[in-house]
Scaffold this active site. Structure first.
Site, short mmCIF file in Angstrom:
data_model
loop_
_atom_site.label_atom_id
_atom_site.label_comp_id
_atom_site.label_asym_id
_atom_site.label_seq_id
_atom_site.Cartn_x
_atom_site.Cartn_y
_atom_site.Cartn_z
N SER A 17 29.70 34.04 44.81
CA SER A 17 28.80 33.54 45.59
C SER A 17 29.71 33.10 47.02
CB SER A 17 28.07 32.39 45.18
OG SER A 17 28.81 31.36 44.73
N ASN A 41 26.40 27.33 40.81
CA ASN A 41 25.33 26.70 41.88
C ASN A 41 24.40 27.80 42.29
OD1 ASN A 41 24.57 25.76 44.50
ND2 ASN A 41 26.18 24.40 44.41
N LYS A 121 35.88 37.85 25.57
CA LYS A 121 35.49 37.85 24.08
C LYS A 121 33.99 38.57 24.16
CE LYS A 121 34.67 34.85 20.30
NZ LYS A 121 34.63 33.37 19.64
N SER A 137 44.93 34.90 39.16
CA SER A 137 45.80 33.77 38.99
C SER A 137 46.16 33.10 40.24
CB SER A 137 47.01 34.27 38.26
OG SER A 137 47.83 35.34 38.82
N THR A 184 39.75 30.39 52.13
CA THR A 184 38.74 30.26 51.54
C THR A 184 38.18 28.87 51.48
OG1 THR A 184 39.70 30.15 49.23
CG2 THR A 184 39.30 32.34 50.28
#
Length: 244
Positions: A17, A41, A121, A137, A184
């Protein structure tokens, strides 16, 4: 070539988003992929949907640190070709050790390590054999700051997880992108009102002469999704930061 390779695929983007995830969603939609954006959110998800405005886009509010929510997500989402996570909760984590709050540190671990672990998973069974998982990362694992101990540690741990999952989940490919300093919204938590000053100073030091943009990271993730011969790899997209 990578854009062609992800055409008509179904891509789940956690953290899509804003920032790097939103840039990736734009790129994937432009390549005729179907995109599912995941985030905590709902307001941010609505704004992203309004900005992207594509019939190939859907959004789902999920907290990936909550196992029950991740299980429910993958029970509903159907077949997938790629899973990407750019999510990170680092609010309050960039502190010197005497001021570091354990709960802030735990949020980093939960969002950047346990969350991706849960995605792998429960998401891997939904992926096609030629599918991929890509995590994010970061340069802090290689060039940590004095206040960045917990982020450095979690980034390094995530890259270790990527290598192990690439072996365990094969032939599904598992990779990481390691961004450098990228402009960002997350920088609000790192530098506060000194964000622009801090980024400008780094731009002058980097060999490429600028900090990264979200589109730079989206391009790298697109490559990893589309290249069928890359797995267990950390792709560094940091403007030469490791050289300085």
């Amino acid at each position: 070539m990578a854009l062609a390779d992800i055409a008509n695929s179904r891509i789940l983007i956690v953290g899509g988003s804003s920032g790097m995830g939103l840039a990736l969603a734009k790129c994937a939609l432009a390549a005729s992929a179907e995109v599912i954006i995941i985030g905590r959110n709902e307001d941010k998800l609505r704004r992203a949907g309004a900005e992207l405005q594509s019939p190939a886009l859907s959004t789902v509010a999920v907290d990936i640190t909550q196992e029950a929510q991740v299980i429910d997500l993958f029970e509903r989402v159907g077949r997938l070709d790629h899973i990407v996570s750019t999510a990170a909760d680092i609010e309050g984590a960039y502190q010197l050790l005497p001021a570091l709050d354990l709960k802030a540190a735990q949020r980093v671990v939960e969002s950047k390590f346990y969350g991706p672990l849960l995605l792998a998973k429960y998401g891997a069974p939904k992926l096609s054999p030629k599918g991929s998982i890509t995590f994010t990362s970061g340069i802090a694992a290689y060039r940590p700051s004095a206040r960045g101990s917990i982020v450095a540690a979690v980034n390094a741990a995530l890259e270790g997880l990527v290598r192990a999952l690439a072996v365990e989940l094969a032939p599904i490919r598992v990779n990481a992108v390691s961004p450098g300093w990228v402009d960002t919204p997350i920088w609000t938590f790192v530098a506060g009102d000194r964000k622009d000053e801090t980024l400008d100073a780094m731009a002058k030091r980097l060999p490429v002469g600028r900090v990264g943009q979200p589109e730079d990271i989206a391009d790298a993730i697109t490559y990893l999704m589309g290249n069928g011969f890359t797995t267990g790899t950390t792709l560094h997209v940091e403007g030469g930061h490791r050289l300085i």
